[in-house]
Each structure stands twice: as C-alpha cells, then as structure tokens.
Enzyme design. Sequence first.
Site, mmCIF file in Angstrom:
data_model
loop_
_atom_site.group_PDB
_atom_site.id
_atom_site.type_symbol
_atom_site.label_atom_id
_atom_site.label_comp_id
_atom_site.label_asym_id
_atom_site.label_seq_id
_atom_site.Cartn_x
_atom_site.Cartn_y
_atom_site.Cartn_z
ATOM 1 N N PHE A 24 -8.700 -15.504 3.294
ATOM 2 C CA PHE A 24 -7.987 -16.137 2.193
ATOM 3 C C PHE A 24 -6.706 -16.869 2.600
ATOM 4 C CE2 PHE A 24 -9.986 -12.084 1.122
ATOM 5 C CZ PHE A 24 -10.987 -12.523 0.287
ATOM 6 N N GLY A 54 -4.030 -5.115 7.962
ATOM 7 C CA GLY A 54 -4.975 -5.797 7.090
ATOM 8 C C GLY A 54 -5.747 -6.857 7.853
ATOM 9 N N SER A 60 -6.868 -14.515 10.039
ATOM 10 C CA SER A 60 -5.474 -14.636 10.474
ATOM 11 C C SER A 60 -5.274 -14.063 11.867
ATOM 12 C CB SER A 60 -4.547 -13.927 9.483
ATOM 13 O OG SER A 60 -4.881 -12.557 9.350
ATOM 14 N N GLY A 83 -12.422 -2.538 2.787
ATOM 15 C CA GLY A 83 -12.002 -3.502 1.781
ATOM 16 C C GLY A 83 -10.901 -2.973 0.881
ATOM 17 N N ASP A 149 -0.405 -7.596 5.544
ATOM 18 C CA ASP A 149 -1.326 -8.349 4.690
ATOM 19 C C ASP A 149 -2.491 -7.444 4.307
ATOM 20 O OD1 ASP A 149 -2.345 -10.497 3.278
ATOM 21 O OD2 ASP A 149 -3.340 -11.385 5.006
ATOM 22 N N HIS A 152 -3.110 -4.799 -1.961
ATOM 23 C CA HIS A 152 -2.070 -5.362 -2.812
ATOM 24 C C HIS A 152 -1.712 -4.488 -4.010
ATOM 25 C CE1 HIS A 152 -2.185 -8.611 -0.196
ATOM 26 N NE2 HIS A 152 -2.253 -9.637 -1.011
ATOM 27 N N HIS A 177 2.782 -11.258 3.669
ATOM 28 C CA HIS A 177 1.962 -12.312 3.067
ATOM 29 C C HIS A 177 1.790 -12.067 1.566
ATOM 30 C CE1 HIS A 177 -1.927 -14.825 2.909
ATOM 31 N NE2 HIS A 177 -0.890 -15.637 3.020
#
Length: 219
Positions: A24, A54, A60, A83, A149, A152, A177
């Site tokens: 993403f 992450g 990334s 996940g 990252d 969340h 991030h």
Amino acid sequence: MASTPPVQGLSDERLRAAEEAPGFMPLDEAYALHQTAATYLSQPDSVGLGVEIGTYCGKSTVFLGAAAEANDALIVTVDHHRGSEEHQPGWEYHDTALVDGHSGLLDTAARFRQTMFDAGLESTVLGLLAPSTAAARIWGRDVDLVFIDGGHSMEAAQNDYDGWARWVRPGGALLIHDVFPNPEDGGRPPYEIYRQALDSGRFTEESVHGSLRVLRRVR
C-alpha cells in the site's frame, strides 16, 4: 510503480519486484523511505542495522534493503505474517490469494520471501517471523532506524512504539507511516504514537513525506 534510474541499489529489477508485491505504500513515500534509510545507515556512527515493523509482502522492504545493501548494512523486518485487522475476512484489504489452504488463515510469509528473492535481497534482509511484542522482548541492541508500519489499531500501534522506539540510537531515526493529522484522512493510532514520540522530548521531527514522518532521536 514507474521505473527510474538506479539510486543507492534501486535497480529496475528491484523496482519491478516492489511494484509486483502486494502492498500500500505510494512510490513517493517509498523513495523517501529509501533516501532516509540510506542517510542514517551511512552516518559515521552507524551501527549498520535497521528494523521494519510490519513486513506484509515486502514492498517497502525492498526500498529499505536496497539502501542497506549499498551501505553494507542489514535490515530486520518483523511480522507475524497473519495480517493486520484490515486484512482479515470481511475487511477492505482482505486478499484471498494470500490465505493459507492448510490453516485457513492469512499467511504472507511465502509472498514476502518471493519479493526478497526477486529483488536479490535475501542476504541483506532478515525476516523475523513473530509478533512485534514477542520480537521486542528478545531484542537487545541499538539500531540506526526503526520504521513502524504495522497494525493500525491503537493497541498494535502502541505496542510497536513502546517495544521498538527505545532501540533507536541517539542520532538515529524513527519513521512512522500512515500519520494523518486530519481524522477524515485516515486512522488515528499512527498519529497518536507520532505525537507521543514528539511529546517525549526524545525525538524531533526531521521531515514529512505524505503520510510518512521521519523523527530524529535527540536524547
């Protein structure tokens, strides 16, 4: 992702591996991540090590790994590979192609390994398959940078900050991030730990790149 001239180890092949990996991170933020890693991993007092919290499928990670390889450094990327909340069935970012047929659960570990193989970074990027909290318990050394990252939710973001920000060496960088000051733009937990880092007095803001924040440890 569009191809660009190689910069600090970012060949066309590596850019292609990153482009093909599920993930993403926008390209401009990925380049900022790469440039920041190259800067901090090449400082005179560098310890030659960065940590990513992450991994997902390694998009990334390619940019971090390319910067590390160019500076004879290593990247450790931490993920349980099951996940985050938004990747689970019924949520917006669930990808059925990444579900393990044996367990019925999301499993991104093999896709991450494919990305590192395609990018030629298997000797530079070390995958630590574990929850962030468990990995933090066995960690024991300073690093040049930590890139958060991960999950969340407030609990996940808080655990990542509490477990890993303390390992950034003085003069090193903490990168966070998906920081959105406006609640209408995105979830709040990454912004909350970003504010905690600044309010602690240990970190000062170095730069802003979209939703990526780069903080330098000052004490």
